[in-house]
Design a protein around this motif. Sequence first.
Motif, PDB file in Angstrom:
ATOM      1  N   MET A   1       0.815  -1.299   0.117  1.00 15.17           N
ATOM      2  CA  MET A   1       0.008  -0.024   0.009  1.00 15.17           C
ATOM      3  C   MET A   1       0.992   1.373  -0.109  1.00 15.17           C
ATOM      4  O   MET A   1       1.831   1.343   0.838  1.00 15.17           O
ATOM      5  CB  MET A   1      -0.878  -0.035   1.124  1.00 15.17           C
ATOM      6  CG  MET A   1      -2.006   0.927   1.183  1.00 15.17           C
ATOM      7  SD  MET A   1      -3.213   1.087   0.293  1.00 15.17           S
ATOM      8  CE  MET A   1      -3.973  -0.425   0.416  1.00 15.17           C
ATOM      9  N   LYS A   2       0.533   2.031  -0.931  1.00 12.13           N
ATOM     10  CA  LYS A   2       1.408   3.513  -0.765  1.00 12.13           C
ATOM     11  C   LYS A   2       0.367   4.693  -0.237  1.00 12.13           C
ATOM     12  O   LYS A   2      -0.872   4.688  -0.683  1.00 12.13           O
ATOM     13  CB  LYS A   2       1.611   3.758  -2.294  1.00 12.13           C
ATOM     14  CG  LYS A   2       2.350   2.525  -3.068  1.00 12.13           C
ATOM     15  CD  LYS A   2       2.530   3.017  -4.491  1.00 12.13           C
ATOM     16  CE  LYS A   2       3.539   1.697  -5.557  1.00 12.13           C
ATOM     17  NZ  LYS A   2       2.589   0.612  -5.616  1.00 12.13           N
ATOM     18  N   VAL A   3       1.013   5.194   0.654  1.00 10.86           N
ATOM     19  CA  VAL A   3       0.208   5.991   1.404  1.00 10.86           C
ATOM     20  C   VAL A   3       0.875   7.507   1.493  1.00 10.86           C
ATOM     21  O   VAL A   3       2.107   7.642   1.800  1.00 10.86           O
ATOM     22  CB  VAL A   3       0.131   5.575   3.013  1.00 10.86           C
ATOM     23  CG1 VAL A   3      -0.443   6.380   3.899  1.00 10.86           C
ATOM     24  CG2 VAL A   3      -0.700   4.316   3.058  1.00 10.86           C
ATOM     25  N   ALA A   4      -0.091   8.394   1.482  1.00  8.00           N
ATOM     26  CA  ALA A   4       0.511   9.723   1.873  1.00  8.00           C
ATOM     27  C   ALA A   4      -0.119  10.316   2.802  1.00  8.00           C
ATOM     28  O   ALA A   4      -1.267  10.214   3.175  1.00  8.00           O
ATOM     29  CB  ALA A   4       0.083  10.549   0.201  1.00  8.00           C
ATOM     30  N   ILE A   5       0.382  11.354   3.513  1.00  7.98           N
ATOM     31  CA  ILE A   5      -0.151  12.182   4.738  1.00  7.98           C
ATOM     32  C   ILE A   5       0.128  13.451   4.616  1.00  7.98           C
ATOM     33  O   ILE A   5       1.209  13.919   4.310  1.00  7.98           O
ATOM     34  CB  ILE A   5       0.442  11.484   6.065  1.00  7.98           C
ATOM     35  CG1 ILE A   5       0.306  10.100   6.361  1.00  7.98           C
ATOM     36  CG2 ILE A   5       0.024  12.367   7.192  1.00  7.98           C
ATOM     37  CD1 ILE A   5       0.746   9.552   7.496  1.00  7.98           C
ATOM     38  N   VAL A   6      -0.793  14.330   4.478  1.00 10.50           N
ATOM     39  CA  VAL A   6      -0.795  15.705   4.195  1.00 10.50           C
ATOM     40  C   VAL A   6      -1.099  16.199   5.819  1.00 10.50           C
ATOM     41  O   VAL A   6      -2.116  16.173   6.325  1.00 10.50           O
ATOM     42  CB  VAL A   6      -2.029  16.113   3.223  1.00 10.50           C
ATOM     43  CG1 VAL A   6      -2.239  17.618   3.279  1.00 10.50           C
ATOM     44  CG2 VAL A   6      -1.736  15.354   2.112  1.00 10.50           C
ATOM     45  N   GLY A   7      -0.190  16.904   6.317  1.00 13.67           N
ATOM     46  CA  GLY A   7      -0.229  17.637   7.454  1.00 13.67           C
ATOM     47  C   GLY A   7       0.450  16.636   8.356  1.00 13.67           C
ATOM     48  O   GLY A   7      -0.102  16.616   9.822  1.00 13.67           O
ATOM     49  N   ALA A   8       1.641  15.933   7.936  1.00 15.60           N
ATOM     50  CA  ALA A   8       2.305  14.865   8.562  1.00 15.60           C
ATOM     51  C   ALA A   8       2.821  15.481   9.762  1.00 15.60           C
ATOM     52  O   ALA A   8       3.547  14.696  10.695  1.00 15.60           O
ATOM     53  CB  ALA A   8       3.258  14.203   7.624  1.00 15.60           C
ATOM     54  N   THR A   9       3.242  16.931  10.001  1.00 13.04           N
ATOM     55  CA  THR A   9       3.908  17.223  11.174  1.00 13.04           C
ATOM     56  C   THR A   9       2.792  17.824  12.244  1.00 13.04           C
ATOM     57  O   THR A   9       3.356  18.273  13.400  1.00 13.04           O
ATOM     58  CB  THR A   9       5.037  18.588  10.864  1.00 13.04           C
ATOM     59  OG1 THR A   9       3.971  19.676  10.093  1.00 13.04           O
ATOM     60  CG2 THR A   9       5.921  18.191   9.631  1.00 13.04           C
ATOM     61  N   GLY A  10       1.804  17.794  11.897  1.00 10.91           N
ATOM     62  CA  GLY A  10       0.822  18.316  13.127  1.00 10.91           C
ATOM     63  C   GLY A  10       0.553  17.064  13.939  1.00 10.91           C
ATOM     64  O   GLY A  10       1.285  16.088  13.863  1.00 10.91           O
ATOM     65  N   LEU A  11      -0.474  17.663  15.096  1.00 12.64           N
ATOM     66  CA  LEU A  11      -0.807  16.649  16.155  1.00 12.64           C
ATOM     67  C   LEU A  11      -1.348  15.484  15.576  1.00 12.64           C
ATOM     68  O   LEU A  11      -1.023  14.219  15.853  1.00 12.64           O
ATOM     69  CB  LEU A  11      -1.462  17.474  16.960  1.00 12.64           C
ATOM     70  CG  LEU A  11      -1.602  17.237  18.495  1.00 12.64           C
ATOM     71  CD1 LEU A  11      -0.164  17.646  18.930  1.00 12.64           C
ATOM     72  CD2 LEU A  11      -2.508  18.483  19.188  1.00 12.64           C
ATOM     73  N   VAL A  12      -2.302  15.571  14.738  1.00 19.85           N
ATOM     74  CA  VAL A  12      -3.261  14.379  14.094  1.00 19.85           C
ATOM     75  C   VAL A  12      -2.030  13.588  13.020  1.00 19.85           C
ATOM     76  O   VAL A  12      -2.077  12.499  13.132  1.00 19.85           O
ATOM     77  CB  VAL A  12      -4.410  14.846  13.288  1.00 19.85           C
ATOM     78  CG1 VAL A  12      -5.183  13.682  12.793  1.00 19.85           C
ATOM     79  CG2 VAL A  12      -5.404  15.388  14.502  1.00 19.85           C
ATOM     80  N   GLY A  13      -1.497  14.460  12.300  1.00 16.65           N
ATOM     81  CA  GLY A  13      -0.687  13.706  11.278  1.00 16.65           C
ATOM     82  C   GLY A  13       0.552  12.694  12.039  1.00 16.65           C
ATOM     83  O   GLY A  13       0.662  11.750  11.547  1.00 16.65           O
ATOM     84  N   THR A  14       1.178  13.477  13.018  1.00 19.33           N
ATOM     85  CA  THR A  14       2.146  12.649  13.949  1.00 19.33           C
ATOM     86  C   THR A  14       1.242  11.274  14.441  1.00 19.33           C
ATOM     87  O   THR A  14       2.011  10.284  14.693  1.00 19.33           O
ATOM     88  CB  THR A  14       2.663  13.503  15.225  1.00 19.33           C
ATOM     89  OG1 THR A  14       3.168  14.584  14.472  1.00 19.33           O
ATOM     90  CG2 THR A  14       3.619  12.885  15.999  1.00 19.33           C
ATOM     91  N   MET A  15       0.162  11.605  14.733  1.00 23.25           N
ATOM     92  CA  MET A  15      -0.891  10.277  15.304  1.00 23.25           C
ATOM     93  C   MET A  15      -0.898   9.412  14.258  1.00 23.25           C
ATOM     94  O   MET A  15      -0.901   8.144  14.504  1.00 23.25           O
ATOM     95  CB  MET A  15      -1.920  10.853  16.040  1.00 23.25           C
ATOM     96  CG  MET A  15      -2.530   9.649  16.982  1.00 23.25           C
ATOM     97  SD  MET A  15      -1.361   8.714  18.213  1.00 23.25           S
ATOM     98  CE  MET A  15      -1.655  10.203  19.497  1.00 23.25           C
ATOM     99  N   PHE A  16      -1.251   9.837  13.155  1.00 25.73           N
ATOM    100  CA  PHE A  16      -1.474   8.944  12.071  1.00 25.73           C
ATOM    101  C   PHE A  16      -0.405   8.009  11.797  1.00 25.73           C
ATOM    102  O   PHE A  16      -0.390   6.729  11.639  1.00 25.73           O
ATOM    103  CB  PHE A  16      -1.501   9.672  10.544  1.00 25.73           C
ATOM    104  CG  PHE A  16      -2.760  10.352  10.087  1.00 25.73           C
ATOM    105  CD1 PHE A  16      -3.929   9.763  10.675  1.00 25.73           C
ATOM    106  CD2 PHE A  16      -2.566  11.643   9.486  1.00 25.73           C
ATOM    107  CE1 PHE A  16      -5.224  10.336  10.323  1.00 25.73           C
ATOM    108  CE2 PHE A  16      -3.864  12.187   9.085  1.00 25.73           C
ATOM    109  CZ  PHE A  16      -5.126  11.734   9.388  1.00 25.73           C
ATOM    110  N   LEU A  17       1.002   8.436  12.123  1.00 22.87           N
ATOM    111  CA  LEU A  17       2.159   7.657  11.818  1.00 22.87           C
ATOM    112  C   LEU A  17       2.443   6.782  13.021  1.00 22.87           C
ATOM    113  O   LEU A  17       2.628   5.579  12.771  1.00 22.87           O
ATOM    114  CB  LEU A  17       3.503   8.673  11.841  1.00 22.87           C
ATOM    115  CG  LEU A  17       3.494   9.335  10.421  1.00 22.87           C
ATOM    116  CD1 LEU A  17       4.483  10.747  10.556  1.00 22.87           C
ATOM    117  CD2 LEU A  17       3.844   8.511   9.359  1.00 22.87           C
ATOM    118  N   LYS A  18       2.055   7.167  14.104  1.00 23.40           N
ATOM    119  CA  LYS A  18       2.164   6.339  15.358  1.00 23.40           C
ATOM    120  C   LYS A  18       1.050   5.176  15.172  1.00 23.40           C
ATOM    121  O   LYS A  18       1.431   3.966  15.476  1.00 23.40           O
ATOM    122  CB  LYS A  18       1.712   7.167  16.590  1.00 23.40           C
ATOM    123  CG  LYS A  18       2.035   6.336  17.832  1.00 23.40           C
ATOM    124  CD  LYS A  18       2.173   7.466  19.044  1.00 23.40           C
ATOM    125  CE  LYS A  18       2.700   6.601  20.232  1.00 23.40           C
ATOM    126  NZ  LYS A  18       1.516   5.769  21.033  1.00 23.40           N
TER     127      LYS A  18
END
Length: 325
Positions: free
Chosen positions: A1-18
């Motif tokens: 799966m190829k995934v992009a995160i827009v807003g990756a440095t924000g509070l929710v973006g960081t939680m997406f990664l976690k």
Amino acid sequence: MKVAIVGATGLVGTMFLKVLEERDLKITNLYLFASKRSVGKKIKFREKEYSVEELTENSFDREIDIALFSAGGEISKKYAPLASEKGILVIDNSSAWRMKEKVPLIVPEVNREFAFENKGIIANPNCSTIQCMLPLKVLHEKYGLKRVIYNTYQAVSGTGQKGIEDLQNGLKGMEAKTYPHQIVNNCLPHIDSFLDNGYTKEEMKMINETRKILNISNLPITATCVRVPVLNSHSISITAELEKDFNIEDIRTEFSNFQGIKVVDNPKENLYPLASDATGQDKVLVGRIRKDFSADKSINFWVVADNIRKGAATNAIQIAEIFMK
Ligand code: A2P
């Protein structure tokens, strides 16, 4: 799966990664987007380092399957269509697309079947709405909802990093920068802007999104949304009037049996849902379950969940998982 995160440095973006790291999802390519300010910033994901790129109109000119957006409504309005036109499935955490007719608004435990009706964009509901949907779905299926009253006690993390800073700086005696008043020692009955009808936008989001998710277009609902000096996890008092009579013990069991809910309800032992317990987990905690003796067939309960996890990142990733499996 190829995934992009827009807003990756924000509070929710960081939680997406976690949350993506915690869950067993195969990710072959990962692209991280934020504003110009963050270009070149390095973020570690599963032992590999990724560089943050600036979000531009060309960002989606590559093979991406799913893009998770959490960079605010304006970014979503502009870039979500650009991504979906390129065949990327957008799961958007902002309020920009939630009430649009052809955009499914999904809480997977509640209405996952509607996710397949998407036209390239799926909306993640408001954080306060998400946690209420699980117990309300249980009540609606079995007893029929007649009216709902929400009173929220919402954490400062719901405002992003700047909300957290207002609380932390306020504790050191500094003035509020983000909220219109000091959040320390106060409860602010004011989340998002005020509308002509006397409600706030946040209150109307809860009302309209609840109707859409539960598919009851005319359900009478009222809401008062309050920001409280709590770092993380929203607490919500719900009163629900039901069509059919009920036994409170049955409801306690039905809540317990529903995926995603954890009943914490033993007042004699001082056990009830707490923000500090909800933080860091994905369960929606439900307690203080009792008959409302001021009205016929009415029930009161208290619902607490981590607004950055189940209220945002985890819910969005659960939506993505519908398409990953
Ligand atoms: P940045 O860190 O570069 O400002 P939060 O909700 O925690 O404030 O996070 C907001 C997220 O949205 C951050 O990742 C932020 O990136 C991102 N963002 C804000 N403005 C833009 C923009 N113009 N283009 C792309 N990303 C943006």
